[in-house]
Write an enzyme that holds these catalytic residues in place. Structure first.
Site, mmCIF file in Angstrom:
data_model
loop_
_atom_site.group_PDB
_atom_site.id
_atom_site.type_symbol
_atom_site.label_atom_id
_atom_site.label_comp_id
_atom_site.label_asym_id
_atom_site.label_seq_id
_atom_site.Cartn_x
_atom_site.Cartn_y
_atom_site.Cartn_z
ATOM 1 N N CYS A 4 -11.456 19.850 23.041
ATOM 2 C CA CYS A 4 -10.849 18.605 22.570
ATOM 3 C C CYS A 4 -10.420 18.714 21.102
ATOM 4 O O CYS A 4 -9.548 19.500 20.783
ATOM 5 C CB CYS A 4 -11.787 17.421 22.823
ATOM 6 S SG CYS A 4 -10.921 15.823 22.829
ATOM 7 N N LYS A 33 -4.592 5.441 24.281
ATOM 8 C CA LYS A 33 -5.598 6.477 24.451
ATOM 9 C C LYS A 33 -5.459 7.149 25.813
ATOM 10 O O LYS A 33 -5.306 6.476 26.848
ATOM 11 C CB LYS A 33 -7.001 5.883 24.306
ATOM 12 C CG LYS A 33 -8.120 6.923 24.414
ATOM 13 C CD LYS A 33 -9.491 6.295 24.244
ATOM 14 C CE LYS A 33 -10.589 7.353 24.304
ATOM 15 N NZ LYS A 33 -11.946 6.780 24.149
ATOM 16 N N SER A 52 -10.306 12.353 27.101
ATOM 17 C CA SER A 52 -10.658 11.184 26.301
ATOM 18 C C SER A 52 -10.233 11.453 24.862
ATOM 19 O O SER A 52 -10.994 12.008 24.073
ATOM 20 C CB SER A 52 -12.171 10.921 26.374
ATOM 21 O OG SER A 52 -12.524 9.815 25.569
ATOM 22 N N HIS A 55 -12.507 17.328 28.809
ATOM 23 C CA HIS A 55 -13.969 17.345 28.738
ATOM 24 C C HIS A 55 -14.593 17.652 30.097
ATOM 25 O O HIS A 55 -15.215 16.788 30.727
ATOM 26 C CB HIS A 55 -14.482 15.994 28.246
ATOM 27 C CG HIS A 55 -14.249 15.744 26.795
ATOM 28 N ND1 HIS A 55 -15.020 16.315 25.806
ATOM 29 C CD2 HIS A 55 -13.319 14.988 26.162
ATOM 30 C CE1 HIS A 55 -14.586 15.914 24.623
ATOM 31 N NE2 HIS A 55 -13.554 15.111 24.807
ATOM 32 N N GLU A 101 -17.197 19.033 30.645
ATOM 33 C CA GLU A 101 -18.659 18.918 30.529
ATOM 34 C C GLU A 101 -19.154 17.500 30.725
ATOM 35 O O GLU A 101 -20.380 17.276 30.855
ATOM 36 C CB GLU A 101 -19.115 19.432 29.155
ATOM 37 C CG GLU A 101 -18.927 18.479 27.987
ATOM 38 C CD GLU A 101 -17.504 18.417 27.441
ATOM 39 O OE1 GLU A 101 -17.269 17.709 26.456
ATOM 40 O OE2 GLU A 101 -16.614 19.106 28.017
ATOM 41 N N ARG A 138 -18.301 0.871 25.265
ATOM 42 C CA ARG A 138 -18.503 0.841 23.808
ATOM 43 C C ARG A 138 -17.265 0.341 23.093
ATOM 44 O O ARG A 138 -17.338 -0.547 22.242
ATOM 45 C CB ARG A 138 -18.848 2.260 23.334
ATOM 46 C CG ARG A 138 -18.983 2.425 21.820
ATOM 47 C CD ARG A 138 -18.789 3.890 21.445
ATOM 48 N NE ARG A 138 -17.453 4.358 21.771
ATOM 49 C CZ ARG A 138 -17.143 5.650 21.925
ATOM 50 N NH1 ARG A 138 -18.062 6.586 21.808
ATOM 51 N NH2 ARG A 138 -15.881 5.994 22.201
#
Length: 304
Positions: free
Chosen positions: A142, A163, A192, A235, A237, A249
């Site tokens: 990233c 985003k 992300s 990502h 992971e 969040r």
């Protein structure tokens, strides 16, 4: 063979509960084998979570892995305790004289900042330069991928109107690399981020091949021909609920973030998301360890 990690590291108990075989430093010392030395430069704020996610993927290999966790000395973490960092982490200055078989540089939630405005950018450039001589293969994730593409090759990053968040379909480009051995022609992976890199600029370097792209999310995977520099803009992971926790969040902070695309069943944010990228995440890291490191690194890394 297992990942070797300190007995008290929080990730250890989580992985053992998942029946993932991990080994203590003491037991590993009694085995007549040279483990692969992998360092993780953890730039994420929730370091314990990121440790666990990465160690889970690194465990899926017959190789014995010795982990060194690194944090930046020029940035003070506000979300990870000093006790945890003091107990389990080193700084770059602690290891700058050493050689590693592999290094993972994680993402960081600072994409909207110009690289030169990041408080630890001078330290970051020292680390990136050091990887050229002291690391067999570096896997950048990233923001880490964007930073390395910028520093090494002058590839810029561009802020996107909304985003890029969700689980996106990707296709292989046809470029050849051992890192994609066994990959399906199309596969899913999470993204992300607020910024993007352009495939045309990466290809224009003449040294980095774009290996996998998404029509919606852009470049996902790129690498140098020798496998010493791997760039992952997404990502793989991530846990099944990571995008949900990020979305909650940001929403609670009143930020104008979209519902992660293709993530919740029927795009319903109240539904429980499924992990549909786990297999290719494990395959990516297993290929990196095998083809980019184990098959290439000398028995004594200092001889490289």
């Amino acid at each position: 063979m297992p990942v070797t990690m300190p007995h008290e590291l929080p990730a250890r108990a989580i992985l053992e509960a998942e029946n993932i075989f991990v080994m203590s430093d003491e037991r590993a010392g009694h085995q007549d084998i040279r483990p692969m030395r992998i360092a993780i430069l953890n730039l994420m704020p929730m370091k314990v979570t990121t440790e666990t996610q990465l160690l889970r993927l690194l465990s899926n290999t017959p190789l014995q892995i010795e982990i060194t966790l690194l944090h930046t000395a020029s940035h003070v973490s506000r979300t990870t305790s000093a006790e945890h960092l003091d107990s389990f982490y080193s700084t770059f200055d602690d290891v700058a004289h050493q050689h590693f078989d592999g290094l993972i540089i994680t993402g960081a939630p600072i994409e909207k900042l110009d690289f030169e405005d990041v408080d630890y950018w001078p330290e970051m450039t020292r680390i990136l330069d050091w990887t050229r001589t002291n690391v067999q293969s570096t896997l950048h994730v990233c923001w880490g991928a964007q930073a390395a593409l910028y520093h090494h090759y002058g590839v810029g990053k561009y802020e996107v109107p909304q985003k890029i968040s969700g689980v996106f379909n990707h296709r292989l480009t046809g470029a050849k690399s051992p890192i994609i051995t066994g990959f399906d022609d199309e596969f899913l992976a999470p993204h992300s981020r607020h910024t993007d890199v352009h495939a045309s600029e990466i290809e224009a370097t003449g040294e980095v091949d774009v290996l996998a792209v998404s029509e919606e999310a852009g470049v996902f995977l790129a690498a140098t021909a020798d496998g010493r520099q791997i760039f992952v803009t997404g990502h793989p992971e991530y846990d099944a609920d990571t995008l949900y926790r990020e979305y909650r969040r940001d929403s609670e902070q009143g930020l104008p973030v979209p519902v992660p695309a293709h993530y919740f069943p029927n795009d319903d944010p109240t539904a429980v998301p499924l992990n549909r990228w786990r297999g290719h995440g494990h395959l990516l890291y297993a290929n990196w360890l095998n083809y980019c490191i184990y098959q290439e690194t000398p028995f004594d890394p200092a001889e490289d």
